[in-house]
Design a protein around this motif. Structure first.
Motif, PDB file in Angstrom:
ATOM      1  N   SER A 158     -10.535   4.632 -36.498  1.00 18.08           N
ATOM      2  CA  SER A 158      -9.626   5.744 -36.772  1.00 18.08           C
ATOM      3  C   SER A 158      -8.180   5.375 -36.463  1.00 18.08           C
ATOM      4  N   GLU A 216     -11.973  12.034 -30.024  1.00 14.47           N
ATOM      5  CA  GLU A 216     -12.726  11.880 -31.270  1.00 14.47           C
ATOM      6  C   GLU A 216     -14.229  11.852 -30.999  1.00 14.47           C
ATOM      7  N   GLY A 221     -14.032  15.565 -32.233  1.00 12.89           N
ATOM      8  CA  GLY A 221     -14.865  14.955 -33.264  1.00 12.89           C
ATOM      9  C   GLY A 221     -14.183  14.502 -34.535  1.00 12.89           C
ATOM     10  N   LYS A 222     -12.842  14.540 -34.592  1.00 16.24           N
ATOM     11  CA  LYS A 222     -12.169  14.193 -35.842  1.00 16.24           C
ATOM     12  C   LYS A 222     -10.682  13.965 -35.598  1.00 16.24           C
TER      13      LYS A 222
END
Length: 233
Positions: A158, A216, A221-222
């Motif tokens: 990410s 994350e 979670g994102k």
């Protein structure tokens, strides 16, 4: 009022100047360290890289180009004003003992997450659930060293995919007790392609470590934008 505004503008310029001249070293060139180094160089930052062996650091520096300089760990600590310890939590604790005197007066950036494989294909926390690696590391720092918890809220994938995202940049959360140190690291977060957002002091570090509500690999979670993140903090 005019005097207050002038003073605030002056302080802002002083902070920006001090951040500009500060040198940054990334110690540890695993998944997180190497990705952060690339993001910073892509953003135009000149950095120092150091690893367990000089060959490893020199190879990474060659790949990054003229904005990266490979040094030994000892020389990197001596030269840099900002030191990102992109190494495991237990290694950071030993590092702080070994280099204690040389770290005085430095800004130390801690991206660590206190986890290890659980033997079942997942991970387990290596310290009690209610404890934070950021808080523990803060207690080990030498006099005048300032800690900022940052760059550990996302996985390496990410950090790569989310850098310079458009139309809205993704957020990297950070925690700091010292406002100026936090601003210095916030600038590095911006250069690396993300929007910085402070969650509070070091006592809030647990929120941005694995399992925390702003990580994350936790409740968040994102990737989130600054607009989305403000309501979460």
């Amino acid at each position: 009022m005019a005097t207050i505004q002038t003073t605030l503008r002056s302080r802002k310029r002083e902070t920006e100047r001090s951040a500009t001249v500060m040198s940054t070293a990334i110690i540890g060139l695993g998944n997180i360290g190497s990705r952060l180094a690339k993001n910073l160089v892509t953003g135009g930052e000149t950095i120092i890289v150091a690893a367990r062996t000089p060959d490893e650091a020199e190879e990474v520096a060659r790949d990054l180009g003229s904005h990266a300089e490979a040094l030994t760990v000892e020389d990197a600590v001596a030269k840099a004003d900002v030191i990102v310890l992109a190494i495991e939590f237990d290694a950071i604790r030993q590092f702080l003992v070994t280099h204690r005197e040389a770290l005085a007066g430095k800004i130390i950036v801690d991206p660590s997450n206190p986890i290890a494989p659980d033997g079942k294909g997942g991970y387990r926390k290596t310290i009690p659930d209610e404890q934070s690696s950021g808080v523990l590391i803060s207690g080990l720092l030498p006099a005048r060293a300032r800690l900022v918890k940052a760059f550990g809220t996302l996985g390496a994938q990410s950090l790569e995919a989310g850098a310079n995202r458009s139309p809205e940049r993704a957020v990297l959360f950070y925690a700091a007790d010292d406002a100026q140190a936090g601003e210095v690291v916030a600038r590095l977060i911006t250069v690396s392609g993300f929007s910085p957002l402070r969650v509070g002091g070091i006592d809030q570090s647990i929120r941005i470590e694995v399992g925390g509500d702003l990580h994350e690999y936790g409740q968040l979670g994102k990737l989130v934008s600054a607009k989305e993140a403000v309501s979460l903090v």
